[in-house]
Design a protein around this motif. Structure first.
Motif, short mmCIF file in Angstrom:
data_model
loop_
_atom_site.label_atom_id
_atom_site.label_comp_id
_atom_site.label_asym_id
_atom_site.label_seq_id
_atom_site.Cartn_x
_atom_site.Cartn_y
_atom_site.Cartn_z
N LEU A 1 46.34 39.78 38.83
CA LEU A 1 45.96 40.79 39.82
C LEU A 1 44.58 40.41 40.36
O LEU A 1 43.62 40.27 39.59
N VAL A 2 44.51 40.22 41.68
CA VAL A 2 43.22 39.85 42.28
C VAL A 2 42.71 41.03 43.09
O VAL A 2 43.41 41.56 43.95
N ARG A 3 41.49 41.45 42.76
CA ARG A 3 40.84 42.52 43.55
C ARG A 3 39.89 41.85 44.52
O ARG A 3 39.20 40.89 44.17
N SER B 1 43.91 44.71 46.80
CA SER B 1 44.33 43.89 45.66
C SER B 1 45.73 43.35 45.92
O SER B 1 46.47 43.89 46.76
N ASP B 2 46.06 42.30 45.23
CA ASP B 2 47.40 41.73 45.35
C ASP B 2 47.69 40.93 44.08
O ASP B 2 46.75 40.60 43.33
N PRO C 1 36.62 37.58 46.91
CA PRO C 1 37.26 38.06 45.69
C PRO C 1 36.27 38.86 44.85
O PRO C 1 35.08 38.57 44.85
N LYS C 2 36.76 39.87 44.13
CA LYS C 2 35.88 40.70 43.28
C LYS C 2 36.20 40.52 41.80
O LYS C 2 35.31 40.58 40.96
N ALA C 3 37.46 40.34 41.47
CA ALA C 3 37.83 40.19 40.05
C ALA C 3 39.26 39.67 39.95
O ALA C 3 40.08 39.88 40.86
N TYR D 1 33.03 27.69 40.62
CA TYR D 1 33.79 28.90 40.33
C TYR D 1 32.96 30.07 40.82
O TYR D 1 31.74 30.07 40.67
N PRO D 2 33.60 31.12 41.37
CA PRO D 2 32.80 32.28 41.77
C PRO D 2 32.34 33.04 40.54
O PRO D 2 32.99 32.99 39.50
N ASP D 3 31.24 33.73 40.70
CA ASP D 3 30.67 34.48 39.58
C ASP D 3 31.27 35.88 39.55
O ASP D 3 30.61 36.87 39.84
N ILE D 4 32.56 35.96 39.23
CA ILE D 4 33.25 37.27 39.16
C ILE D 4 34.09 37.30 37.89
O ILE D 4 34.47 36.23 37.37
#
Ligand code: FAD
Ligand code: NDP
Length: 518
Positions: free
Chosen positions: A289-291, A302-303, A277-279, A191-194
């Motif tokens: 909502l993906v930033r 974002s989208d 990805p940021k958050a 998993y990404p660390d976000i």
């Protein structure tokens, strides 16, 4: 007098013979088992069953920790439960959707104009198949006299494995000893660390049993898992977007990877290039909502998606093994082994995805596990050959290859010493439904001199895995361009295109065919 050749007397008074492992009737073994295998996936099961077949007393531990959203599964490991098998079934489901439309062009009357797959029914069918495989696996272990414990094993010392036999609170830990230990614990998705990644995202461990329709899905990662998942989701009528950190299919032939990405784009799968990805945040309407940030332009964006699927690689499950107690050397999250899969501790071995620097593929895991068991308990000496392993990316036009990429061949041998034969081709069955042939392409990377030994074969097209499998055996046997071009093709197939590869890149000639039969 016995004709069985005595190979070695083991430390626990058993005899290893050329036929296998047999025990002195009166002897008292020094260890509880000859072999303990940690992990009941492709590698561990293959090794355990082969060892038991050689007469060894074998115990296999397998335990699956649920994913953050609670998905869990039975024995058999990644391939059976959350990898190759469900993936291939979903790939097939998606290809069938395409085939239904092609059938109309071929004259079939398909009445329902609103053809849509039933996601829940598909998931149910896939899961039913998996459960039947889990059951057969357990029966097989019993028949082959491999003891199985559904617990997490870890090292207490280099010959002792500790485990908790029951999940009830306060259950006592138990120990078993073994002469040899094989670590085959595989890996799990990263998993990404976000923010929001673990709570709101899912992985390939969840998608094949996902209750809810995935809907508009952001697939983060452009390796095997990312591309395959995006493609079957698209084929099933959903809207995937692929987020690519750097390049598509790192490590594969660049031209073929770019062609595959172009094929996906043509089929309506958008790529978010050089983006991370940021958050992830849950909106009031429940959607996600993906930033994200484009690392080339530094622009933030974002989208909104229904599902976010992380496909950013896998990490080896070494954390809970207590490898320090045994003295096993690791690198990153993998175990370092030598050519005989021995770790830094001579009686502890590792096979499958948990090994550092080897291909993470089921047939590799299985063969390595079997060969290891034969070396340990049947006096065999054959080592696993990790070179020239064929592989397939299961996208709608599949990509399969064996041997070197064009870049690797040039880097190792020099551009002047490499000849690349290539061609586009038109599968006969594509004509009537007027399917795009733009990305049907293949190439052979060969030596320039002599009979031109082939170093790599690459193919994008239908049933690529089936096409390349046989050529992989030929390549391992020293296939040359001369032999390939003297092989009579089977007409009309796409595999025969390899026997018609007469145009070299160096010649600059147009590799597009005029017709299918010339
Ligand atoms: P695993 O199959 O992961 O088995 C390890 C087992 O050990 C697991 O059950 C794990 O829970 C268990 N375990 C972990 N720690 C412990 C412990 N301490 N004690 C007891 N048990 C433990 N490969 C292909 O060749 N073709 C494909 O088409 C393909 N598709 C794939 C699709 C996806 C989505 C994924 C994720 C992988 C795919 N692979 C494919 C790769 C393939 O699944 C793996 O290479 C293979 O399963 C590795 O086998 P393994 O035995 O090393 O590990
Ligand atoms: P891969 O390592 O193949 O791909 C991971 C992808 O995620 C890469 O595109 C990588 O980009 C990207 N990535 C990594 N970290 C991040 C991050 N923090 N943020 C955004 N993107 C990131 O892993 P997979 O999970 O796809 O596959 C694992 C293994 O499973 C494969 O190597 C394969 O052996 C096996 N497998 C085999 C299949 C088959 O045989 N058909 C199918 C599926 C899996 P970058 O290139 O920049 O690092």
């Amino acid at each position: 007098m016995s004709t069985i050749k005595l190979l070695r007397t083991s430390s626990h008074n058993a005899l290893r013979t050329s036929r296998g492992w047999c025990r002195h009737a009166a002897s008292r073994p020094r260890y509880d088992y000859d072999l303990v295998v940690l992990g009941g996936g492709s590698a561990g099961l293959a090794c355990a069953k082969e060892a038991a077949g050689c007469g060894a007393r074998v115990l296999c531990f397998d335990y699956v920790k649920p994913t953050p959203v609670g998905t869990k599964w039975g024995i058999g490991g990644t391939c059976v439960n959350v990898g190759c098998i469900p993936k291939k079934l979903m790939h097939q489901a998606s290809l069938l959707g395409e085939a239904v439309h092609e059938a109309v062009a071929y004259g079939w009357n398909v009445d329902d104009k609103n053809l849509r797959p039933d996601w829940r029914k598909l998931v149910r069918s896939v899961q039913n198949h998996i459960k039947s495989v889990n059951w057969v696996t357990r029966v097989d272990l019993r028949d082959k006299k491999v003891e199985y414990v559904n617990s997490m094993g870890s090292f207490r010392d280099s010959h002792t494995i500790e485990y908790v036999a029951s999940t009830s609170p306060g259950a006592e830990s138990r120990q078993v000893t073994s002469e040899y230990v094989v670590v085959a614990v595989g890996g799990r998705p990263r998993y990404p660390d976000i923010p929001g990644a673990v709570e709101l995202g899912i992985t390939s461990d969840d998608i094949f049993s996902y209750e809810r329709e995935p809907g508009r899905t952001l697939v983060v990662g452009a390796g095997y898992v990312g591309l395959e998942c995006a493609c079957f989701l698209k084929g099933l009528g959903y809207e995937p977007t692929v987020m690519v950190r750097s390049i598509v299919l790192r490590g594969f032939d660049r031209q073929m990877s770019d062609l595959l990405a172009a094929m996906m784009t043509e089929r309506g799968i958008p790529f978010l290039g050089t983006t991370i990805p940021k958050a992830v945040e849950r909106q009031a309407d429940g959607r996600l909502l993906v930033r994200y940030r484009n690392t080339t332009t530094q622009a933030d964006g974002s989208d909104v998606f229904d599902t976010v699927l992380w496909a950013i690689g896998r990490k080896g499950l070494i954390e809970e093994l207590n490898l320090e107690a045994a003295g096993v050397r690791t690198q990153d999250d993998k175990i370092v082994v030598d050519a005989a899969e021995a770790t830094s501790v001579p009686h502890i071995f590792a096979v499958g995805d948990i090994i550092f620097g080897r291909p993470e593929l089921t047939p590799v895991a299985i063969l390595a596990g079997r060969l290891l068991a034969r070396r340990l308990f049947a006096g065999a000496t054959q080592l696993m050959d990790y070179d020239d392993v064929a592989t397939t990316v299961f996208t709608p036009l599949e990509y399969s290859c064996v041997g070197m990429s064009e870049e690797t061949a040039i880097a190792l041998r020099g551009a002047d010493n490499i000849e690349v034969f290539h061609g586009y081709y038109k599968p006969t069955e594509f004509f009537i439904p007027q399917k795009s042939v733009r990305h049907c392409y293949l190439k052979a990377v060969a030596e320039v001199s002599g009979d031109q030994k082939i170093l790599g074969l690459h193919y994008i097209g239908p049933v690529a895995g089936e096409v390349i499998q046989g050529f992989a055996a030929a390549l391992k046997s020293g296939l040359t361009v001369k032999t390939l071009l003297n092989t009579v093709g089977i007409h009309p197939t796409t595999a025969e295109e390899f026997t018609r590869l007469s145009i070299t890149k160096r010649s600059g000639r147009d590799p597009t065919p005029a017709s299918c039969c010339s």
